[in-house]
Design a protein around this motif. Structure first.
Motif, PDB file in Angstrom:
ATOM      1  N   ALA A 190       0.823  -1.204   0.000  1.00 55.45           N
ATOM      2  CA  ALA A 190       0.000   0.000   0.000  1.00 55.45           C
ATOM      3  C   ALA A 190       0.861   1.260   0.000  1.00 55.45           C
ATOM      4  CB  ALA A 190      -0.923  -0.007   1.212  1.00 55.45           C
ATOM      5  N   VAL A 191       2.037   1.169   0.619  1.00 63.32           N
ATOM      6  CA  VAL A 191       2.940   2.325   0.689  1.00 63.32           C
ATOM      7  C   VAL A 191       3.403   2.735  -0.705  1.00 63.32           C
ATOM      8  CG1 VAL A 191       5.199   3.124   1.501  1.00 63.32           C
ATOM      9  CG2 VAL A 191       3.723   1.836   3.041  1.00 63.32           C
ATOM     10  N   THR A 192       3.787   1.768  -1.511  1.00 63.91           N
ATOM     11  CA  THR A 192       4.238   2.048  -2.884  1.00 63.91           C
ATOM     12  C   THR A 192       3.114   2.662  -3.701  1.00 63.91           C
ATOM     13  OG1 THR A 192       5.687   0.119  -2.728  1.00 63.91           O
ATOM     14  CG2 THR A 192       5.353   1.049  -4.920  1.00 63.91           C
ATOM     15  N   LEU A 193       1.911   2.133  -3.507  1.00 60.63           N
ATOM     16  CA  LEU A 193       0.745   2.654  -4.217  1.00 60.63           C
ATOM     17  C   LEU A 193       0.463   4.102  -3.802  1.00 60.63           C
ATOM     18  CD1 LEU A 193      -1.529   1.927  -6.208  1.00 60.63           C
ATOM     19  CD2 LEU A 193      -2.895   1.215  -4.234  1.00 60.63           C
ATOM     20  N   THR A 194       0.605   4.387  -2.521  1.00 61.73           N
ATOM     21  CA  THR A 194       0.391   5.752  -2.019  1.00 61.73           C
ATOM     22  C   THR A 194       1.427   6.706  -2.599  1.00 61.73           C
ATOM     23  OG1 THR A 194      -0.512   4.882   0.051  1.00 61.73           O
ATOM     24  CG2 THR A 194       0.187   7.176   0.056  1.00 61.73           C
ATOM     25  N   VAL A 195       2.677   6.262  -2.703  1.00 61.38           N
ATOM     26  CA  VAL A 195       3.739   7.085  -3.293  1.00 61.38           C
ATOM     27  C   VAL A 195       3.426   7.378  -4.760  1.00 61.38           C
ATOM     28  CG1 VAL A 195       6.171   7.142  -3.983  1.00 61.38           C
ATOM     29  CG2 VAL A 195       5.545   6.322  -1.708  1.00 61.38           C
ATOM     30  N   LEU A 196       2.977   6.360  -5.498  1.00 63.57           N
ATOM     31  CA  LEU A 196       2.619   6.557  -6.907  1.00 63.57           C
ATOM     32  C   LEU A 196       1.465   7.544  -7.032  1.00 63.57           C
ATOM     33  CD1 LEU A 196       2.877   5.861  -9.915  1.00 63.57           C
ATOM     34  CD2 LEU A 196       1.273   3.968  -9.521  1.00 63.57           C
ATOM     35  N   LEU A 197       0.478   7.414  -6.161  1.00 63.31           N
ATOM     36  CA  LEU A 197      -0.645   8.352  -6.167  1.00 63.31           C
ATOM     37  C   LEU A 197      -0.143   9.770  -5.892  1.00 63.31           C
ATOM     38  CD1 LEU A 197      -3.672   8.918  -6.303  1.00 63.31           C
ATOM     39  CD2 LEU A 197      -3.835   8.289  -3.887  1.00 63.31           C
ATOM     40  N   GLY A 198       0.782   9.894  -4.950  1.00 64.88           N
ATOM     41  CA  GLY A 198       1.372  11.199  -4.644  1.00 64.88           C
ATOM     42  C   GLY A 198       2.123  11.785  -5.826  1.00 64.88           C
ATOM     43  N   ILE A 199       2.920  10.952  -6.500  1.00 64.82           N
ATOM     44  CA  ILE A 199       3.670  11.407  -7.684  1.00 64.82           C
ATOM     45  C   ILE A 199       2.708  11.867  -8.773  1.00 64.82           C
ATOM     46  CG2 ILE A 199       5.182  10.654  -9.565  1.00 64.82           C
ATOM     47  CD1 ILE A 199       6.512   8.744  -7.517  1.00 64.82           C
ATOM     48  N   THR A 200       1.623  11.119  -8.966  1.00 64.47           N
ATOM     49  CA  THR A 200       0.637  11.455  -9.990  1.00 64.47           C
ATOM     50  C   THR A 200      -0.047  12.780  -9.671  1.00 64.47           C
ATOM     51  OG1 THR A 200       0.230   9.084 -10.283  1.00 64.47           O
ATOM     52  CG2 THR A 200      -1.335  10.576 -11.315  1.00 64.47           C
ATOM     53  N   LEU A 201      -0.443  12.969  -8.411  1.00 63.19           N
ATOM     54  CA  LEU A 201      -1.069  14.236  -8.007  1.00 63.19           C
ATOM     55  C   LEU A 201      -0.107  15.409  -8.166  1.00 63.19           C
ATOM     56  CD1 LEU A 201      -2.934  13.056  -4.784  1.00 63.19           C
ATOM     57  CD2 LEU A 201      -4.013  13.885  -6.876  1.00 63.19           C
ATOM     58  N   LEU A 202       1.145  15.208  -7.781  1.00 59.06           N
ATOM     59  CA  LEU A 202       2.160  16.253  -7.908  1.00 59.06           C
ATOM     60  C   LEU A 202       2.373  16.626  -9.377  1.00 59.06           C
ATOM     61  CD1 LEU A 202       4.377  18.018  -6.584  1.00 59.06           C
ATOM     62  CD2 LEU A 202       5.930  16.063  -6.805  1.00 59.06           C
ATOM     63  N   ALA A 203       2.521  15.604 -10.232  1.00 61.23           N
ATOM     64  CA  ALA A 203       2.745  15.843 -11.664  1.00 61.23           C
ATOM     65  C   ALA A 203       1.550  16.521 -12.310  1.00 61.23           C
ATOM     66  CB  ALA A 203       3.040  14.517 -12.370  1.00 61.23           C
ATOM     67  N   ASP A 204       0.343  16.076 -11.958  1.00 57.95           N
ATOM     68  CA  ASP A 204      -0.869  16.655 -12.546  1.00 57.95           C
ATOM     69  C   ASP A 204      -1.050  18.104 -12.092  1.00 57.95           C
ATOM     70  OD1 ASP A 204      -3.248  16.119 -14.214  1.00 57.95           O
ATOM     71  OD2 ASP A 204      -4.339  16.580 -12.374  1.00 57.95           O
ATOM     72  N   GLY A 205      -0.782  18.368 -10.819  1.00 58.23           N
ATOM     73  CA  GLY A 205      -0.891  19.731 -10.315  1.00 58.23           C
ATOM     74  C   GLY A 205       0.060  20.675 -11.023  1.00 58.23           C
ATOM     75  N   ILE A 206       1.312  20.245 -11.184  1.00 57.42           N
ATOM     76  CA  ILE A 206       2.318  21.073 -11.870  1.00 57.42           C
ATOM     77  C   ILE A 206       1.948  21.270 -13.337  1.00 57.42           C
ATOM     78  CG2 ILE A 206       4.726  21.142 -12.644  1.00 57.42           C
ATOM     79  CD1 ILE A 206       5.439  19.699  -9.986  1.00 57.42           C
ATOM     80  N   ALA A 207       1.478  20.202 -13.993  1.00 59.90           N
ATOM     81  CA  ALA A 207       1.090  20.291 -15.406  1.00 59.90           C
ATOM     82  C   ALA A 207      -0.056  21.286 -15.593  1.00 59.90           C
ATOM     83  CB  ALA A 207       0.681  18.911 -15.922  1.00 59.90           C
ATOM     84  N   ASN A 208      -1.042  21.229 -14.709  1.00 56.84           N
ATOM     85  CA  ASN A 208      -2.183  22.148 -14.817  1.00 56.84           C
ATOM     86  C   ASN A 208      -1.760  23.592 -14.570  1.00 56.84           C
ATOM     87  OD1 ASN A 208      -4.131  20.212 -15.447  1.00 56.84           O
ATOM     88  ND2 ASN A 208      -4.521  19.750 -13.317  1.00 56.84           N
ATOM     89  N   ILE A 209      -0.828  23.792 -13.647  1.00 51.44           N
ATOM     90  CA  ILE A 209      -0.318  25.142 -13.382  1.00 51.44           C
ATOM     91  C   ILE A 209       0.378  25.685 -14.631  1.00 51.44           C
ATOM     92  CG2 ILE A 209       1.441  26.453 -12.115  1.00 51.44           C
ATOM     93  CD1 ILE A 209       0.764  24.650  -9.666  1.00 51.44           C
ATOM     94  N   CYS A 210       1.194  24.841 -15.270  1.00 51.45           N
ATOM     95  CA  CYS A 210       1.913  25.256 -16.487  1.00 51.45           C
ATOM     96  C   CYS A 210       0.949  25.622 -17.608  1.00 51.45           C
ATOM     97  CB  CYS A 210       2.859  24.156 -16.940  1.00 51.45           C
ATOM     98  SG  CYS A 210       4.269  23.904 -15.839  1.00 51.45           S
TER      99      CYS A 210
END
Length: 195
Positions: free
Chosen positions: A148-168
């Protein structure tokens, strides 16, 4: 013009919050899934409201808010369901988020193509982020990870990437609007032609 700026400022702000949530999940992957459900649910509702508001702004390019009416409604509904029934949704969070980000990645690919057509020079950054987000969405959906920890990290990476992409995406559109405002009320579109 003021409404567009306010809508985009709100959009950038909520995207920054989503990116921070992603960063928190990366740093603290042991956080309980119930807490993640509440955080994501509330963020989705606010994000959906901002998306719908942005969709009705008079954005001349329409890139930042291109698909935001549909995505806004979906985000609000999903967010409400997650907040109301977090216990029942916990097991489905990776699947729901995977479908959302996979679809968002596909839509961002079209945004990148449209950005190129409008002459925005860094359209390829949108394309790269779109492909990356789409791939992470597929990974969340398939869930090849055991812990579950790895899955949570992937979810975090996805949210971080999507947030930055939308800001750009929003930032590039704002710059285009400012550039147009300085001209003689005409819109000039730079078209790159291949010889």
């Amino acid at each position: 013009m003021k409404f567009i700026k306010r809508a985009k400022a709100a959009y950038i702000a909520i995207c920054a919050v989503i990116a921070v949530i992603g960063l928190v999940l990366i740093i603290f992957p042991e956080i309980s899934m119930l807490a993640i459900c509440y955080i994501l649910g509330i963020a989705a509702i606010v994000f959906g409201i901002v998306k719908i508001t942005g969709y009705f702004s008079s954005d001349p390019y329409g890139l930042a808010f291109q698909f935001d009416l549909a995505f806004g409604i979906i985000a609000i509904v999903l967010g409400a369901v997650v907040v109301i029934h977090p216990g029942k949704i916990i097991a489905l969070v990776p699947i729901i988020m995977g479908i959302y980000f996979m679809t968002d990645g596909i839509m961002k690919i079209q945004t990148a193509v449209d950005a190129k057509r409008f002459g925005i020079r860094r359209w390829w950054l949108i394309l790269i982020s779109a492909i990356a987000i789409g791939i992470m969405g597929v990974l969340l959906l398939v869930n090849p990870f055991e812990g579950a920890v790895t899955l949570t990290v992937l979810l975090g990476i996805t949210l971080l990437a999507d947030g930055i992409a939308n800001i750009c995406i929003a930032a590039y559109t704002v710059k285009a609007i400012k550039k147009e405002a300085k001209t003689d009320n005409k819109i000039y579109i730079e078209i790159d032609r291949e010889d």
